[in-house]
Design a protein around this motif. Structure first.
Motif, PDB file in Angstrom:
ATOM      1  N   UNK A   4       0.666  -1.274  -0.001  1.00 52.45           N
ATOM      2  CA  UNK A   4      -0.194   0.051  -0.002  1.00 52.45           C
ATOM      3  C   UNK A   4       0.797   1.193  -0.218  1.00 52.45           C
ATOM      4  N   UNK A   5       1.799   1.326   0.863  1.00 50.87           N
ATOM      5  CA  UNK A   5       2.839   2.248   0.877  1.00 50.87           C
ATOM      6  C   UNK A   5       3.372   2.709  -0.611  1.00 50.87           C
ATOM      7  N   UNK A   6       4.173   1.522  -1.156  1.00 50.30           N
ATOM      8  CA  UNK A   6       4.709   1.514  -2.479  1.00 50.30           C
ATOM      9  C   UNK A   6       3.738   2.199  -3.600  1.00 50.30           C
ATOM     10  N   UNK A   7       2.606   1.706  -3.557  1.00 49.39           N
ATOM     11  CA  UNK A   7       1.405   2.275  -4.486  1.00 49.39           C
ATOM     12  C   UNK A   7       1.020   3.656  -4.238  1.00 49.39           C
ATOM     13  N   UNK A   8       1.106   4.052  -2.893  1.00 50.02           N
ATOM     14  CA  UNK A   8       0.836   5.503  -2.756  1.00 50.02           C
ATOM     15  C   UNK A   8       2.268   6.467  -3.304  1.00 50.02           C
ATOM     16  N   UNK A   9       3.439   5.822  -3.514  1.00 53.69           N
ATOM     17  CA  UNK A   9       4.641   6.654  -3.641  1.00 53.69           C
ATOM     18  C   UNK A   9       4.669   6.352  -5.147  1.00 53.69           C
ATOM     19  N   UNK A  10       3.718   5.667  -5.956  1.00 54.02           N
ATOM     20  CA  UNK A  10       3.780   5.717  -7.416  1.00 54.02           C
ATOM     21  C   UNK A  10       4.517   4.478  -7.798  1.00 54.02           C
ATOM     22  N   UNK A  11       4.777   3.664  -7.159  1.00 52.34           N
ATOM     23  CA  UNK A  11       5.537   2.412  -7.488  1.00 52.34           C
ATOM     24  C   UNK A  11       4.844   1.023  -7.746  1.00 52.34           C
ATOM     25  N   UNK A  12       5.118   0.268  -8.686  1.00 54.19           N
ATOM     26  CA  UNK A  12       4.618  -1.089  -8.781  1.00 54.19           C
ATOM     27  C   UNK A  12       5.272  -2.082  -8.037  1.00 54.19           C
ATOM     28  N   UNK A  13       4.817  -2.788  -7.307  1.00 57.38           N
ATOM     29  CA  UNK A  13       5.274  -3.805  -6.570  1.00 57.38           C
ATOM     30  C   UNK A  13       5.408  -5.332  -7.302  1.00 57.38           C
ATOM     31  N   UNK A  14       6.623  -5.912  -7.425  1.00 62.70           N
ATOM     32  CA  UNK A  14       6.866  -7.182  -7.650  1.00 62.70           C
ATOM     33  C   UNK A  14       6.938  -7.830  -6.245  1.00 62.70           C
ATOM     34  N   UNK A  15       6.179  -8.881  -6.023  1.00 63.77           N
ATOM     35  CA  UNK A  15       6.227  -9.713  -4.780  1.00 63.77           C
ATOM     36  C   UNK A  15       6.832 -11.079  -5.426  1.00 63.77           C
ATOM     37  N   UNK A  16       7.918 -11.353  -4.515  1.00 69.95           N
ATOM     38  CA  UNK A  16       8.902 -12.530  -5.043  1.00 69.95           C
ATOM     39  C   UNK A  16       8.234 -13.776  -4.280  1.00 69.95           C
ATOM     40  N   UNK A  17       8.218 -14.869  -4.726  1.00 73.65           N
ATOM     41  CA  UNK A  17       7.987 -16.287  -4.241  1.00 73.65           C
ATOM     42  C   UNK A  17       9.046 -17.352  -4.858  1.00 73.65           C
ATOM     43  N   UNK A  18       8.875 -18.281  -3.988  1.00 73.76           N
ATOM     44  CA  UNK A  18       9.645 -19.528  -4.255  1.00 73.76           C
ATOM     45  C   UNK A  18       8.842 -20.634  -4.044  1.00 73.76           C
ATOM     46  N   UNK A  19       7.763 -20.845  -3.375  1.00 78.59           N
ATOM     47  CA  UNK A  19       7.010 -22.036  -3.322  1.00 78.59           C
ATOM     48  C   UNK A  19       5.437 -21.609  -3.447  1.00 78.59           C
ATOM     49  N   UNK A  20       4.589 -22.748  -3.448  1.00 78.24           N
ATOM     50  CA  UNK A  20       3.273 -22.709  -3.776  1.00 78.24           C
ATOM     51  C   UNK A  20       2.494 -21.822  -2.191  1.00 78.24           C
ATOM     52  N   UNK A  21       2.774 -22.274  -1.151  1.00 75.55           N
ATOM     53  CA  UNK A  21       2.411 -21.540  -0.108  1.00 75.55           C
ATOM     54  C   UNK A  21       2.763 -20.185  -0.121  1.00 75.55           C
ATOM     55  N   UNK A  22       4.000 -19.713  -0.453  1.00 75.88           N
ATOM     56  CA  UNK A  22       4.242 -18.344  -0.898  1.00 75.88           C
ATOM     57  C   UNK A  22       3.715 -17.483  -1.584  1.00 75.88           C
ATOM     58  N   UNK A  23       3.262 -18.442  -2.792  1.00 80.26           N
ATOM     59  CA  UNK A  23       2.355 -17.659  -4.030  1.00 80.26           C
ATOM     60  C   UNK A  23       1.041 -17.423  -3.484  1.00 80.26           C
ATOM     61  N   UNK A  24       0.497 -18.420  -2.617  1.00 82.88           N
ATOM     62  CA  UNK A  24      -1.067 -18.276  -2.358  1.00 82.88           C
ATOM     63  C   UNK A  24      -1.007 -17.002  -1.354  1.00 82.88           C
ATOM     64  N   UNK A  28      -3.375 -13.738  -2.179  1.00 82.44           N
ATOM     65  CA  UNK A  28      -4.317 -13.351  -1.114  1.00 82.44           C
ATOM     66  C   UNK A  28      -4.007 -11.907  -0.946  1.00 82.44           C
ATOM     67  N   UNK A  29      -2.676 -11.224  -1.058  1.00 79.08           N
ATOM     68  CA  UNK A  29      -2.352  -9.883  -0.735  1.00 79.08           C
ATOM     69  C   UNK A  29      -2.734  -8.968  -2.090  1.00 79.08           C
ATOM     70  N   UNK A  30      -3.238  -9.702  -3.001  1.00 76.36           N
ATOM     71  CA  UNK A  30      -3.770  -9.052  -4.166  1.00 76.36           C
ATOM     72  C   UNK A  30      -2.569  -8.324  -4.985  1.00 76.36           C
ATOM     73  N   UNK A  31      -1.514  -9.234  -4.881  1.00 74.25           N
ATOM     74  CA  UNK A  31      -0.342  -8.802  -5.865  1.00 74.25           C
ATOM     75  C   UNK A  31      -0.577  -8.865  -7.227  1.00 74.25           C
ATOM     76  N   UNK A  32      -0.290  -7.850  -7.728  1.00 73.44           N
ATOM     77  CA  UNK A  32      -0.560  -7.874  -9.413  1.00 73.44           C
ATOM     78  C   UNK A  32       0.625  -8.044 -10.155  1.00 73.44           C
ATOM     79  N   UNK A  33       1.804  -8.274  -9.728  1.00 73.25           N
ATOM     80  CA  UNK A  33       3.142  -8.631 -10.486  1.00 73.25           C
ATOM     81  C   UNK A  33       3.757  -9.527  -9.276  1.00 73.25           C
ATOM     82  N   UNK A  34       4.185 -10.722  -9.754  1.00 73.78           N
ATOM     83  CA  UNK A  34       4.735 -11.777  -8.746  1.00 73.78           C
ATOM     84  C   UNK A  34       5.857 -12.406  -9.559  1.00 73.78           C
TER      85      UNK A  34
END
Length: 211
Positions: A4-24, A28-34
């Motif tokens: 939320x803070x990054x989006x307020x600053x005008x940044x796109x957010x890439x959320x990094x994952x390595x496993x299915x639980x992390x992906x879920x 669930x956090x509404x990440x648009x770039x994974x």
């Protein structure tokens, strides 16, 4: 909260994952770039199948990025990335890239990575011949050099150190600017974080991608 803070600053957010639980959790956090890191950070073992196995669980509305370990033509066939830097171990011949692109569905976008190619005309020639949708210029290309490929969608990379001058971006006409941490020996992929305040300020010059 960080997203939320990054989006307020005008940044796109890439959320990094390595496993299915992390992906879920990311979904669930509404990440648009994974970003799927193919490297296990506990063992440092790289397995390209990490991206392959997780991709079917990602909805079409989410941008999926595969990270680390892309070296061979077989890797590219799995992940559809194209590195045209001849000094890179991940280099692919344009003729081979063309054959792969011809097999892709029309909605798949393709990006070619170049670094200090001797001629901007050669970049344009390869991009059109191969069928690239965009090019990433990862070297020390000048503003004049970039203007010569302005018929293409361009991502220009900048290597950021403590003395980095953001005003450099204003001289370039690119669709996006990729910021990566400077290393005297490596062109990228250092895993080192620079001060994110630089990225926030860089947003004033256009679309920003953080490596």
């Amino acid at each position: 909260q960080l997203m939320g803070l990054a989006e307020k600053l005008g940044l796109d957010v890439l959320v990094e994952v390595h496993s299915l639980p992390e992906l879920r959790i990311a979904l669930e956090s509404d990440a648009r770039i994974i970003g799927v890191n193919n490297r296990d950070l506990k063992t440092f073992r790289v397995d390209m199948n990490t991206s392959v196995h997780l991709a079917p669980h990602v909805p079409d509305s989410v941008i999926l990025v595969s990270e680390s370990g892309i070296q061979t033509a077989d890797d590219i066939r799995l992940l559809r990335g194209f590195n045209f830097c001849k000094k890179s171990p991940r280099y692919i011949e344009p003729s081979k890239a063309k054959l792969i692109i011809e097999e892709l569905p029309p909605l798949v976008s393709t990006i070619g990575v170049f670094a200090d190619e001797f001629s901007p005309e050669r970049i344009s020639s390869i991009a059109h011949a191969v069928g690239l949708n965009a090019v990433q210029l990862h070297g020390s290309e000048s503003p004049e050099y970039v203007k010569k490929v302005d018929e293409l969608r361009v991502i220009k990379t900048f290597r950021v150190d403590p003395e980095f001058d953001l005003a450099l971006l204003s001289a370039y006409s690119a669709g996006a600017y990729l910021l990566d941490t400077f290393d005297p020996e490596l062109m990228g992929g250092t895993g080192i974080v620079f001060h994110w305040g630089i990225a926030v300020a860089a947003k004033a010059y256009g679309r920003i991608i953080l490596a």
